[in-house]
Design a protein around this motif. Structure first.
Motif, PDB file in Angstrom:
ATOM      1  N   THR A   1      -5.129  -1.910   5.884  1.00  0.00           N
ATOM      2  CA  THR A   1      -4.389  -1.650   4.667  1.00  0.00           C
ATOM      3  C   THR A   1      -4.094  -2.976   3.992  1.00  0.00           C
ATOM      4  OG1 THR A   1      -3.375   0.325   5.598  1.00  0.00           O
ATOM      5  CG2 THR A   1      -2.251  -0.703   3.738  1.00  0.00           C
ATOM      6  N   LEU A   2      -4.307  -3.017   2.708  1.00  0.00           N
ATOM      7  CA  LEU A   2      -4.000  -4.193   1.903  1.00  0.00           C
ATOM      8  C   LEU A   2      -2.912  -3.821   0.908  1.00  0.00           C
ATOM      9  CD1 LEU A   2      -4.559  -7.068   0.853  1.00  0.00           C
ATOM     10  CD2 LEU A   2      -6.324  -6.063  -0.609  1.00  0.00           C
ATOM     11  N   VAL A   3      -1.815  -4.561   0.941  1.00  0.00           N
ATOM     12  CA  VAL A   3      -0.708  -4.344   0.009  1.00  0.00           C
ATOM     13  C   VAL A   3      -0.625  -5.566  -0.893  1.00  0.00           C
ATOM     14  CG1 VAL A   3       1.777  -4.014  -0.244  1.00  0.00           C
ATOM     15  CG2 VAL A   3       0.562  -2.945   1.667  1.00  0.00           C
ATOM     16  N   GLY A   4      -0.827  -5.357  -2.172  1.00  0.00           N
ATOM     17  CA  GLY A   4      -0.656  -6.416  -3.164  1.00  0.00           C
ATOM     18  C   GLY A   4       0.674  -6.188  -3.861  1.00  0.00           C
ATOM     19  N   ALA A   5       1.539  -7.192  -3.838  1.00  0.00           N
ATOM     20  CA  ALA A   5       2.876  -7.025  -4.394  1.00  0.00           C
ATOM     21  C   ALA A   5       3.206  -8.146  -5.371  1.00  0.00           C
ATOM     22  CB  ALA A   5       3.906  -7.015  -3.260  1.00  0.00           C
ATOM     23  N   HIS A   6       3.902  -7.796  -6.433  1.00  0.00           N
ATOM     24  CA  HIS A   6       4.432  -8.787  -7.367  1.00  0.00           C
ATOM     25  C   HIS A   6       5.884  -8.417  -7.602  1.00  0.00           C
ATOM     26  CE1 HIS A   6       3.796 -11.417 -11.153  1.00  0.00           C
ATOM     27  NE2 HIS A   6       5.027 -11.525 -10.695  1.00  0.00           N
ATOM     28  N   TRP A   7       6.751  -9.154  -6.945  1.00  0.00           N
ATOM     29  CA  TRP A   7       8.183  -8.855  -6.995  1.00  0.00           C
ATOM     30  C   TRP A   7       8.817  -9.464  -8.233  1.00  0.00           C
ATOM     31  CZ3 TRP A   7      10.092 -10.025  -1.337  1.00  0.00           C
ATOM     32  CH2 TRP A   7       9.388  -9.216  -0.447  1.00  0.00           C
ATOM     33  N   THR A   8       9.935  -8.899  -8.649  1.00  0.00           N
ATOM     34  CA  THR A   8      10.677  -9.441  -9.774  1.00  0.00           C
ATOM     35  C   THR A   8      11.187 -10.840  -9.437  1.00  0.00           C
ATOM     36  OG1 THR A   8      12.664  -8.332  -8.952  1.00  0.00           O
ATOM     37  CG2 THR A   8      11.426  -7.212 -10.689  1.00  0.00           C
ATOM     38  N   SER A   9      11.526 -11.580 -10.466  1.00  0.00           N
ATOM     39  CA  SER A   9      11.997 -12.945 -10.247  1.00  0.00           C
ATOM     40  C   SER A   9      13.420 -12.956  -9.710  1.00  0.00           C
ATOM     41  CB  SER A   9      11.952 -13.734 -11.557  1.00  0.00           C
ATOM     42  OG  SER A   9      12.996 -13.309 -12.409  1.00  0.00           O
ATOM     43  N   GLN A  10      13.783 -14.086  -9.139  1.00  0.00           N
ATOM     44  CA  GLN A  10      15.145 -14.254  -8.651  1.00  0.00           C
ATOM     45  C   GLN A  10      16.139 -14.165  -9.805  1.00  0.00           C
ATOM     46  OE1 GLN A  10      15.459 -17.824  -6.293  1.00  0.00           O
ATOM     47  NE2 GLN A  10      13.677 -17.301  -5.078  1.00  0.00           N
ATOM     48  N   LEU A  11      15.752 -14.632 -10.964  1.00  0.00           N
ATOM     49  CA  LEU A  11      16.646 -14.576 -12.125  1.00  0.00           C
ATOM     50  C   LEU A  11      16.950 -13.145 -12.537  1.00  0.00           C
ATOM     51  CD1 LEU A  11      15.251 -17.465 -14.358  1.00  0.00           C
ATOM     52  CD2 LEU A  11      17.342 -17.456 -12.986  1.00  0.00           C
TER      53      LEU A  11
ATOM     54  N   ASN B   1      -0.909   4.351  14.134  1.00  0.00           N
ATOM     55  CA  ASN B   1      -2.109   3.710  14.656  1.00  0.00           C
ATOM     56  C   ASN B   1      -1.757   2.279  15.047  1.00  0.00           C
ATOM     57  OD1 ASN B   1      -4.569   2.571  15.243  1.00  0.00           O
ATOM     58  ND2 ASN B   1      -5.389   2.718  13.172  1.00  0.00           N
ATOM     59  N   PRO B   2      -1.412   2.049  16.317  1.00  0.00           N
ATOM     60  CA  PRO B   2      -1.011   0.712  16.760  1.00  0.00           C
ATOM     61  C   PRO B   2      -2.074  -0.367  16.543  1.00  0.00           C
ATOM     62  CG  PRO B   2      -0.409   2.342  18.403  1.00  0.00           C
ATOM     63  CD  PRO B   2      -1.266   3.044  17.381  1.00  0.00           C
ATOM     64  N   LYS B   3      -3.317   0.012  16.345  1.00  0.00           N
ATOM     65  CA  LYS B   3      -4.383  -0.963  16.116  1.00  0.00           C
ATOM     66  C   LYS B   3      -4.657  -1.185  14.624  1.00  0.00           C
ATOM     67  CE  LYS B   3      -6.681  -0.186  20.490  1.00  0.00           C
ATOM     68  NZ  LYS B   3      -7.939   0.064  21.178  1.00  0.00           N
ATOM     69  N   ALA B   4      -3.809  -0.684  13.775  1.00  0.00           N
ATOM     70  CA  ALA B   4      -4.000  -0.820  12.330  1.00  0.00           C
ATOM     71  C   ALA B   4      -3.961  -2.282  11.902  1.00  0.00           C
ATOM     72  CB  ALA B   4      -2.928  -0.038  11.584  1.00  0.00           C
ATOM     73  N   ASP B   5      -4.809  -2.608  10.956  1.00  0.00           N
ATOM     74  CA  ASP B   5      -4.759  -3.919  10.309  1.00  0.00           C
ATOM     75  C   ASP B   5      -3.951  -3.756   9.028  1.00  0.00           C
ATOM     76  OD1 ASP B   5      -6.397  -5.285  12.157  1.00  0.00           O
ATOM     77  OD2 ASP B   5      -8.185  -4.469  11.199  1.00  0.00           O
ATOM     78  N   TYR B   6      -3.021  -4.666   8.786  1.00  0.00           N
ATOM     79  CA  TYR B   6      -2.114  -4.543   7.643  1.00  0.00           C
ATOM     80  C   TYR B   6      -1.888  -5.926   7.057  1.00  0.00           C
ATOM     81  CZ  TYR B   6       1.383  -1.746   5.168  1.00  0.00           C
ATOM     82  OH  TYR B   6       2.070  -1.021   4.223  1.00  0.00           O
ATOM     83  N   LEU B   7      -2.245  -6.106   5.807  1.00  0.00           N
ATOM     84  CA  LEU B   7      -2.089  -7.397   5.144  1.00  0.00           C
ATOM     85  C   LEU B   7      -1.235  -7.217   3.896  1.00  0.00           C
ATOM     86  CD1 LEU B   7      -2.855 -10.414   4.803  1.00  0.00           C
ATOM     87  CD2 LEU B   7      -4.852  -9.626   3.521  1.00  0.00           C
TER      88      LEU B   7
END
Length: 75
Positions: free
Chosen positions: A1-11, A40-46
């Motif tokens: 699984t690939l998770v691409g995230a863009h979080w809000t700024s600290q401001l 699935n304990p063998k899952a790949d997660y990035l």
């Protein structure tokens, strides 16, 4: 699984409590990761992207449960 995230700024998160903003993103991503690994304990997660936080900031280190210490994640 690939998770691409863009979080809000600290401001933009100023004045928010720890149930919103980057803290909430981290909790949501970690919950999805934990559910997948339970199934699935063998899952790949990035998880990658722009967290708008350094690796040792609370949302990343505590809520997302990541580390900035390469020695802890490399053989």
């Amino acid at each position: 699984t690939l998770v691409g995230a863009h979080w809000t700024s600290q401001l933009s998160d100023q004045g928010e409590d720890e149930t919103k903003g980057r803290f909430a993103y981290a909790d949501t991503i970690y919950a999805a990761y934990a559910a997948e690994v339970r199934a699935n304990p063998k899952a790949d997660y990035l998880v990658c992207g722009d967290f708008n936080d350094p690796p040792d900031a609370d949302p990343v280190a505590r809520n997302l449960r990541l580390t900035a210490d390469p020695a802890l994640v490399t053989p």
